[in-house]
Write an enzyme that holds these catalytic residues in place. Structure first.
Site, short mmCIF file in Angstrom:
data_model
loop_
_atom_site.label_atom_id
_atom_site.label_comp_id
_atom_site.label_asym_id
_atom_site.label_seq_id
_atom_site.Cartn_x
_atom_site.Cartn_y
_atom_site.Cartn_z
N ASP A 491 15.78 11.94 -47.56
CA ASP A 491 14.90 11.36 -48.58
C ASP A 491 15.06 12.23 -49.83
O ASP A 491 15.42 13.40 -49.74
CB ASP A 491 13.45 11.41 -48.06
CG ASP A 491 12.49 10.73 -49.01
OD1 ASP A 491 12.88 9.71 -49.60
OD2 ASP A 491 11.37 11.23 -49.16
N ASP A 694 7.98 8.03 -43.70
CA ASP A 694 9.24 8.38 -43.06
C ASP A 694 9.14 8.38 -41.53
O ASP A 694 10.16 8.45 -40.85
CB ASP A 694 9.70 9.78 -43.51
CG ASP A 694 10.11 9.81 -44.97
OD1 ASP A 694 10.66 8.79 -45.43
OD2 ASP A 694 9.90 10.83 -45.63
#
Length: 802
Positions: A491, A694
């Protein structure tokens, strides 16, 4: 008063004491799940079946009165133990004491200490606590048994083996028969007391048909000892082929005693090594504060034990003190040394509203904090438990070792029988004596203890070393899988970047001014917890902008936010939100793209259905990121950046950092889908992230890597947690996984090479050609050497440098 000592114990079934609870006893009564007639005032093992006694009434259902051995769960959540493939969890529901488990078999859970019903190893506490300062009771017991065995074995060895090296003084002084009786007397305590735990474990292994190293040790030592006793007491019952010219039969007391002593030595070394693997955890636990100063509602302050702190308590943290629990600062200002959690040496400034972590050290200021996490919920406790759980978890490679051991033990027993028969028929005189020596040597040298230690020792050592390096390993499977990962998805926000974006520009459209646009954006974003929202609000505060109250706030996942400010409809978001609203960004596209090419995140502000301007936010790349990405490439990773940012912004960051591939405009649910697509292509994927969004992707990945600075749910979903939250932690995790798997393979090689080469030699295949036949003593030494090589090789992981 009922004096427990004055009450007689009740006896049944052949006068065996089964119920030792005194009449009128008011304390906890322990009973056997399988045999309710066994009742005791103390924890321990059932004298009938060896199971652990559990609190009566709370422990098991009365269905056990019928001796139900099916292995199914019964009342109160407890389960039976004893049949292969059954349940090995006998912890009653609601049990609050220490739970014990096997280092090799996590499914084994008991309410007290004892031996594993599967492999025979000693059980250990499942949780680590600061109170675990005392030595392991099993280590103390085995050490005592070892020294008693060693002291008595040495004279037995001198009597038996002295004549073979020319030392005949004692043999001539005492005479042959007296020497044999002395060997029997001195070796008996060694075998029947020092070696008793091995016979108990061996018996349970045959009873449950979970054959293991103790099956072989029990058979080998037992056969040598019983044979030797008969040889001394009644030599006349043996055929002539067993007797020498004086009518005496050869004995193997020294072999049995030395085997027991050597195995005890191996067990003591193993137990000490296992204790050593927890030193990193102990060091962390020692960092915790022992007491806390609580501020009572009336303003008085009182020092209390740490376990008495309750959620919501206000605690005083004086200068130089350790922060007692996780909390939030409500009053005061100070710098806090968080190096034990983050590894960063620079103290962090803390003011009201800032979070603090238990066990970190306060600087020169005084703080008042509100406890938000106490006991097992604190970060330190979770780190400790995560490491402890990982040390007991089993890597998939261990399954192969278990399968080999499962087939190996029955095969060894068969080889020992064949060897005895073959020597008895075709061997030289005394043929049956040679046969016995060969069979016992085969049983001893083949003990698969090294095979069983190969994986757990490496895993325990690696997880302890990982904790020291700031790499927390959730389980052994993650450690093994990570070695094979070829694709890493990261990310952007909080992983590659600092995760603390800053407002860098406000670009108003004609008819609007910068202050107005920023006021609308900041007022709306005050209702959001997104890092970009925090950057806008913080930027507005720094510029002295007055906020308005926002109403009807709505977060549009992955796109932006909507609401009403000053009665007007306001929206703030990315290009996807603008498209959803049916608006045309027009000439602003070029300005937005130019900012994105600089790596900035651009958001549109919409007022009453018209675009009023742009707000630009930049998230600085972490200083450690470029070097870490270079190292990850060298370690064989293909790196993909998945981000919710616009493609141009993402590409600008990727070009600057040398990232292989980008996936931009990604919604939270898209990350898990992208990972699944890559997995379908045959790739082994690791995902690094830190947000709540996530968590699904971290769970979908072959290996999830959570940044320690991230959300709890992300950490829970991941196989690794990086305490510092930097990419160089992934570099250390990769190197640690590679080193650990290499170490495990070396251990399996050491274990198998000893067994594979030792069994046929012990069986006597070299005797017809080279005259070589391994005796039981040498076999015991070789078996211990294989375990020692595994332990020493595993401990090398503690010295890894990254």
């Amino acid at each position: 008063m009922n004096d427990s000592k004055s009450q007689p114990a009740r006896k049944t079934e052949g006068h065996e004491t089964l119920d030792t609870v005194p009449e009128g006893y008011a304390g906890t009564v322990y009973t056997c799940p399988m045999h309710p007639e066994i009742r005791s005032t103390e924890e321990g093992s059932c004298p009938k079946c060896g199971m652990f006694l559990a609190p009566e009434g709370e422990s098991m259902d009365h269905a056990h009165h019928g001796h139900d051995h099916s292995g199914h769960s019964h009342a109160h959540g407890a389960a039976t133990v004893g049949v292969k493939g059954g349940e090995y969890d006998t912890v009653p529901e609601g049990y609050t004491g220490t739970i014990y488990t096997c280092p090799m078999h996590a499914e084994v859970r008991h309410p007290g200490p004892g031996s594993c019903p599967i492999c025979g190893m000693g059980l250990e506490p499942a949780t680590v606590s600061a109170e675990d300062e005392g030595p392991n009771p099993e280590l103390v017991d085995f050490t005592r048994r070892f020294w008693v065995g060693a002291v008595l074995t040495i004279p037995v060895l001198i009597l038996a083996m002295g004549p073979f090296v020319g030392f005949t003084f004692f043999k001539e002084l005492l005479g042959e028969r007296t020497s044999l009786w002395l060997e029997l007397v001195m070796s008996t305590p060694v075998i029947l007391w020092s070696g008793w735990p091995f016979f108990v474990r061996g018996y349970h292994s045959f009873r449950t048909m979970n054959l293991n190293m103790f099956s072989l040790i029990g058979m080998g030592v037992g056969a040598a000892y019983v044979f030797s006793i008969l040889a001394v007491v009644a030599p006349q019952i043996f055929p002539e082929g067993f007797r020498d010219e004086n009518g005496n039969v050869g004995v193997y007391f020294e072999a049995a005693a030395v085997i027991v002593t050597l195995v005890l030595l191996g067990q003591v070394m193993e137990l000490r090594a296992r204790e050593g693997t927890g030193k990193a955890i102990r060091a962390l636990l020692d960092m915790a504060a022992k007491t806390a100063v609580v501020i009572r509602p009336d303003g008085t302050e009182e020092e209390i034990e740490l376990d008495q702190v309750q959620l919501g308590d206000h605690l005083r943290v004086r200068p130089g003190d350790k922060v007692p629990v996780d909390g939030v600062v409500v009053e005061g200002r100070s710098s806090v040394d968080e190096s034990m959690i983050t590894g960063e040496p620079v103290p962090v400034e803390k003011v009201a509203g800032e979070p603090v972590t238990g066990a970190t050290i306060n600087g020169t200021g005084s703080l008042v904090i509100e406890a938000t996490r106490v006991g097992a919920d604190t970060m330190l406790s979770q780190i400790v438990q995560m490491v402890a759980d990982a040390q007991r978890s089993r890597a998939p490679i261990q399954k192969y070792a278990d399968q080999v051991a499962g087939m190996f033990v029955p095969a060894v027993i068969a080889i020992a029988i064949v060897s005895f028969v073959a020597w008895s028929i075709w061997g030289p005189d005394p043929a049956m004596a040679y046969g016995l020596v060969s069979a016992v040597a085969v049983l001893i040298i083949a003990c698969p203890c090294a095979l069983g230690l190969a994986t757990p020792m490496s895993i325990m050592t690696a997880t302890g070393r990982g904790a020291q390096l700031g790499v927390l390993i959730k389980n052994a499977e993650a450690l093994e899988r990570f070695e094979k990962v070829d694709t890493l998805i990261v990310d952007k926000t909080g992983t590659l970047t600092e995760g603390k974006p800053r407002l860098v520009a406000v670009l108003p459209e004609d008819g609007h001014d910068e202050a107005e646009v920023l006021r609308l954006a900041a007022s709306l974003e005050r209702g959001s917890e997104h890092p970009l929202a925090e950057a806008i609000v913080r930027g507005a505060e720094e510029r002295g902008v007055d906020f308005a109250k926002a109403e009807d706030f709505e977060a549009v996942t992955g796109k932006g936010v909507k609401g009403r400010v000053d009665g007007k409809s306001v929206a703030l978001g990315n290009a996807a939100l603008i498209r959803d609203m049916g608006l045309d960004s027009g000439a602003l596209v070029d300005a937005a793209n130019a900012r994105r090419d600089e790596g900035e995140t651009v958001m549109f502000i919409v007022l009453d259905g018209t675009i009023a301007g742009l707000v630009c936010v930049a998230d600085p790349v972490k200083e450690t990121t470029p070097a870490a990405l270079k190292a990850l490439h060298e370690l064989g990773f293909r790196i993909i950046m998945a981000t919710g940012d616009n493609e141009r912004t993402a590409q600008a960051v990727a070009n600057r950092l040398g990232i292989d591939e980008i996936r931009a405009d990604v919604l939270p649910e898209d990350k898990a889908r992208i990972i699944k697509e890559l997995q379908e292509q045959g790739r082994k994927v690791a995902m690094a992230g830190d947000g709540v969004n996530d968590a699904p992707a971290l769970a979908q990945a072959d290996v999830g890597i959570a940044m320690g600075t991230g959300a709890d749910v992300a950490i829970e979903s991941a196989g690794f947690t990086l305490v510092k939250g930097n990419l160089d932690g992934i570099v250390r995790a990769r190197k640690l996984s590679q080193a650990t798997m290499r170490n495990i393979r070396q251990n399996l090689f050491f274990a198998l090479i000893y067994n594979a080469s030792g069994v046929p030699i012990a069986a006597g295949v070299l005797y017809p050609f080279l005259g070589i036949l391994i005796g039981p003593i040498f076999a015991a030494f070789a078996m211990s050497a294989s375990s020692l090589s595994v332990v020493v090789n595993s401990l090398r992981l503690r010295r890894l440098k990254f």
